[in-house]
Design an enzyme around this catalytic site. Structure first.
Site, mmCIF file in Angstrom:
data_model
loop_
_atom_site.group_PDB
_atom_site.id
_atom_site.type_symbol
_atom_site.label_atom_id
_atom_site.label_comp_id
_atom_site.label_asym_id
_atom_site.label_seq_id
_atom_site.Cartn_x
_atom_site.Cartn_y
_atom_site.Cartn_z
ATOM 1 N N GLU A 159 35.894 -19.440 70.898
ATOM 2 C CA GLU A 159 37.190 -19.508 71.558
ATOM 3 C C GLU A 159 36.737 -19.173 72.966
ATOM 4 O O GLU A 159 35.811 -18.529 73.228
ATOM 5 C CB GLU A 159 37.915 -18.194 71.109
ATOM 6 C CG GLU A 159 38.302 -18.569 69.774
ATOM 7 C CD GLU A 159 39.205 -17.448 68.839
ATOM 8 O OE1 GLU A 159 40.319 -17.739 68.238
ATOM 9 O OE2 GLU A 159 38.910 -16.270 69.039
ATOM 10 N N CYS A 216 40.119 -8.303 74.345
ATOM 11 C CA CYS A 216 38.775 -7.924 73.847
ATOM 12 C C CYS A 216 38.508 -7.535 72.623
ATOM 13 O O CYS A 216 39.159 -6.614 71.900
ATOM 14 C CB CYS A 216 38.156 -6.939 74.706
ATOM 15 S SG CYS A 216 38.574 -6.939 76.546
ATOM 16 N N GLY A 237 29.989 -13.587 71.149
ATOM 17 C CA GLY A 237 28.347 -13.571 71.306
ATOM 18 C C GLY A 237 27.704 -12.523 72.301
ATOM 19 O O GLY A 237 28.418 -11.856 73.248
ATOM 20 N N GLU A 238 26.350 -12.402 72.215
ATOM 21 C CA GLU A 238 25.663 -11.535 73.246
ATOM 22 C C GLU A 238 25.097 -12.519 73.995
ATOM 23 O O GLU A 238 24.032 -13.210 73.848
ATOM 24 C CB GLU A 238 24.873 -10.913 72.634
ATOM 25 C CG GLU A 238 23.941 -10.002 73.236
ATOM 26 C CD GLU A 238 24.260 -9.205 74.447
ATOM 27 O OE1 GLU A 238 25.226 -8.443 74.350
ATOM 28 O OE2 GLU A 238 23.775 -9.398 75.543
ATOM 29 N N SER A 249 28.116 -9.689 80.625
ATOM 30 C CA SER A 249 28.469 -8.546 79.874
ATOM 31 C C SER A 249 27.357 -8.490 78.705
ATOM 32 O O SER A 249 27.226 -9.360 78.006
ATOM 33 C CB SER A 249 29.827 -8.290 79.310
ATOM 34 O OG SER A 249 30.099 -6.879 78.570
ATOM 35 N N CYS A 283 28.975 -4.583 66.385
ATOM 36 C CA CYS A 283 29.554 -3.437 66.748
ATOM 37 C C CYS A 283 30.789 -3.174 65.813
ATOM 38 O O CYS A 283 31.562 -4.288 65.577
ATOM 39 C CB CYS A 283 30.038 -3.789 68.301
ATOM 40 S SG CYS A 283 28.648 -4.054 69.285
ATOM 41 N N CYS A 343 28.310 -13.559 66.196
ATOM 42 C CA CYS A 343 27.470 -12.630 66.911
ATOM 43 C C CYS A 343 26.699 -11.767 65.983
ATOM 44 O O CYS A 343 27.123 -11.728 64.848
ATOM 45 C CB CYS A 343 28.256 -11.490 67.720
ATOM 46 S SG CYS A 343 27.695 -10.629 68.956
ATOM 47 N N CYS A 387 34.365 -4.350 66.918
ATOM 48 C CA CYS A 387 34.706 -5.440 67.236
ATOM 49 C C CYS A 387 34.838 -6.296 66.304
ATOM 50 O O CYS A 387 34.170 -6.763 65.305
ATOM 51 C CB CYS A 387 33.445 -6.033 68.220
ATOM 52 S SG CYS A 387 33.713 -7.818 68.986
ATOM 53 N N HIS A 413 30.376 2.424 75.936
ATOM 54 C CA HIS A 413 31.059 2.791 74.762
ATOM 55 C C HIS A 413 31.015 4.226 74.169
ATOM 56 O O HIS A 413 31.638 4.666 73.559
ATOM 57 C CB HIS A 413 31.210 1.886 73.428
ATOM 58 C CG HIS A 413 31.673 0.514 74.037
ATOM 59 N ND1 HIS A 413 32.623 0.201 74.813
ATOM 60 C CD2 HIS A 413 31.198 -0.897 73.644
ATOM 61 C CE1 HIS A 413 32.794 -1.286 75.085
ATOM 62 N NE2 HIS A 413 31.840 -1.687 74.296
ATOM 63 N N CYS A 444 37.235 -16.161 80.460
ATOM 64 C CA CYS A 444 36.349 -15.290 79.376
ATOM 65 C C CYS A 444 35.693 -16.455 78.623
ATOM 66 O O CYS A 444 36.290 -16.970 77.855
ATOM 67 C CB CYS A 444 37.350 -14.199 78.852
ATOM 68 S SG CYS A 444 36.070 -13.276 77.598
HETATM 69 N N1 SAH Z 1 28.115 -8.984 73.473
HETATM 70 C C1 SAH Z 1 28.698 -8.748 74.992
HETATM 71 C C2 SAH Z 1 29.815 -9.620 75.299
HETATM 72 C C3 SAH Z 1 31.176 -9.317 74.691
HETATM 73 S S1 SAH Z 1 31.963 -8.552 75.851
HETATM 74 C C4 SAH Z 1 28.788 -7.055 75.173
HETATM 75 O O1 SAH Z 1 28.944 -6.517 74.210
HETATM 76 O O2 SAH Z 1 29.199 -6.792 76.382
HETATM 77 C C5 SAH Z 1 33.491 -8.204 74.954
HETATM 78 C C6 SAH Z 1 33.957 -6.588 75.443
HETATM 79 O O3 SAH Z 1 35.011 -6.171 74.520
HETATM 80 C C7 SAH Z 1 32.775 -5.653 75.169
HETATM 81 O O4 SAH Z 1 32.578 -4.532 76.098
HETATM 82 C C8 SAH Z 1 32.989 -5.310 73.618
HETATM 83 O O5 SAH Z 1 32.420 -3.959 73.410
HETATM 84 C C9 SAH Z 1 34.610 -5.024 74.056
HETATM 85 N N2 SAH Z 1 35.356 -4.824 72.741
HETATM 86 C C10 SAH Z 1 34.918 -5.559 71.519
HETATM 87 N N3 SAH Z 1 35.772 -5.195 70.570
HETATM 88 C C11 SAH Z 1 36.937 -4.490 71.161
HETATM 89 C C12 SAH Z 1 37.986 -4.009 70.927
HETATM 90 N N4 SAH Z 1 38.544 -4.236 69.375
HETATM 91 N N5 SAH Z 1 38.927 -3.463 71.612
HETATM 92 C C13 SAH Z 1 38.497 -3.200 72.994
HETATM 93 N N6 SAH Z 1 37.317 -3.895 73.323
HETATM 94 C C14 SAH Z 1 36.693 -4.326 72.430
#
Ligand code: SAH
Length: 425
Positions: A126, A398, A222-223, A254, A150, A146, A153, A278, A139
């Site tokens: 996406e 996000c 993804g990372e 990020s 987390c 991934c 996520c 976080h 974005c």
């Molecule tokens: N893997 C990278 C790129 C993803 S960025 C990273 O972790 O930074 C996506 C952002 O959205 C990250 O900061 C992630 O932690 C945040 N995110 C993930 N799930 C979320 C959620 N349910 N609500 C708000 N932010 C979230």
């Protein structure tokens, strides 16, 4: 044919937190042609030479083709009007100009757009576009799925399918420009658009003036630092002045904290850095961002302090998802401030209200709690805006990205399989 030489090699994933193997991405096209999207100039020249041009001609043609591909966004060789008419079919027989396939395009009530895209080998991922009054942010995804898991996520509940290739990553930006109608028109010799085209439209870099797409964040699925080479190669094309020509200051990468790759990201890519922090204690971060068990908070913050190019003018963004009763206390806010000061980080904090998804084990902090947390950080002299959730109604916010195929429940998949079986029998 040429395919193997044109494919970048994917990076092995370091560390024990990522047991999922990353297969070599691309299967060669069945028709034997090579997709040029994702390749830098010298590689295009090498392919032209392999296909029979002499070195000098190959270099010249590569320069022209590169400009048409990445700066002007044309999708056929026929449109390359400064290339001889007889040469164009020669190119079309050997090469293609690819784009990810659009499976579905959705628009949120707030104007956010989400595209479900498909790779040539049928993997879905996406991409999201977030328009604002003064900017438009794309974005971009770096992987299908991934490995980080987390806890908050949704993408983290998908298994990693594979790394996206440079072509699939830069292809997202190109597709967005297609969709937004934002390719510079230019006025190159022979182009029959001359009347409607400003003389200097093709000059200089791609600026924010009047543009919809002004910024890119590597914050999709993804990372990015687990797909370092491909992300770097794609972003080089995005930043190339004769390519997509977007300034590195308008691009943010990020990471959840792949510490060993952070210095290289600064040196070899040089875009803005965002870190998904976080949590400020080992226990909580271990739980919600499991990569913390491999690369801990101190190591991560030290890598941020050492990030090449960070300064007060180019601060590092610390993303902080607000989870009710998990990481949102006054003490957490104060500890966050203490850590950022201890490591002397040129920092801004981005507070992200948790975006819920079905079955998520957390709730979003109350608005009062978010406000109080933001005040504590702000009063310590650190900018701490609260990110407005965008595109929640189409699951574009996000952490909500997860492709429709993966969203289907087990029961649903079983039912579909049974139906298929019945239809066959
Ligand atoms: N893997 C990278 C790129 C993803 S960025 C990273 O972790 O930074 C996506 C952002 O959205 C990250 O900061 C992630 O932690 C945040 N995110 C993930 N799930 C979320 C959620 N349910 N609500 C708000 N932010 C979230």
């Amino acid at each position: 044919m040429n395919a193997p030489t044109s494919l970048p090699v994917s990076m092995p994933i370091p560390g024990h937190v990522d047991p999922v193997p990353v297969p070599r991405p691309v299967t060669p096209r069945e028709d034997g042609r090579t997709d040029l999207i994702g390749l830098p100039r010298p590689q295009i020249a090498a392919l032209f030479q392999e296909a029979g041009l002499d070195a000098k001609a190959a270099k010249l043609r590569a320069k022209q083709v590169f400009h048409w591909l990445y700066h002007r966004g044309v999708t056929t060789f026929e449109a390359m009007t400064d290339i001889a008419k007889t040469m164009r079919p020669w190119l079309a027989e050997r090469f293609v100009i690819g784009r990810p396939q659009v499976v579905e395009a959705q628009v949120s009530t707030d104007g956010t757009r989400k595209w479900l895209l498909r790779t040539a080998d049928s993997h879905d991922f996406e991409m999201v576009f977030i328009p604002d009054a003064d900017r438009g942010t794309l974005c971009v995804s770096s992987q299908v799925g991934c490995t980080l898991n987390c806890r908050f996520c949704h993408t983290g509940t998908m298994k990693l399918v594979r790394n996206l290739t440079p072509g699939e990553i830069v292809g997202q930006v190109m597709l967005a420009r297609d969709a937004l109608g934002e390719w510079p028109k230019g006025s190159m010799a022979g182009l029959e658009l001359a009347d409607e085209v400003e003389e200097d439209a093709d000059e200089g870099s791609y600026t924010a003036d009047g543009r919809l797409l002004t910024n890119i964040v590597m914050m999709g699925m993804g990372e990015p630092l687990y797909n370092f080479d491909n992300v770097r190669d794609a972003l080089k094309l995005v930043m190339d002045g004769d390519g997509l020509a977007l300034s590195k200051r308008r691009i943010t990468l990020s990471t959840a904290g792949v510490v060993p790759m952070m210095a290289r990201a600064g040196e070899e890519i040089g875009v803005n850095l965002a870190v998904s922090l976080h949590a400020v204690t080992k226990d909580v971060r271990d739980e919600i961002v499991p990569i913390n068990r491999k690369f801990g908070l101190e190591e991560l913050l030290q890598a941020c302090a050492d990030y090449p190019g960070a300064s007060n003018a180019r601060r590092i963004t610390f993303e902080y998802v607000m989870l009710k009763d998990r990481n949102d206390s006054d003490d957490d806010a104060r500890e966050l401030v203490r850590l950022l000061k201890q490591y002397k980080l040129p920092a801004k904090v981005n507070l992200i209200p948790f975006n819920p998804w079905p079955g998520a084990p957390y709730e979003c902090s109350t608005p009062e709690r978010v406000k109080r947390f933001a005040e504590i950080v702000f009063d310590a002299g650190i900018s701490a805006p609260v990110r407005t959730p965008r595109g929640r109604d189409i699951d574009a916010a996000c952490g909500q990205l997860k492709t429709a195929a993966e969203r289907r429940s087990r029961a649903e998949l079983d039912r579909l399989a049974a139906e298929k079986q019945a239809a066959l029998g």
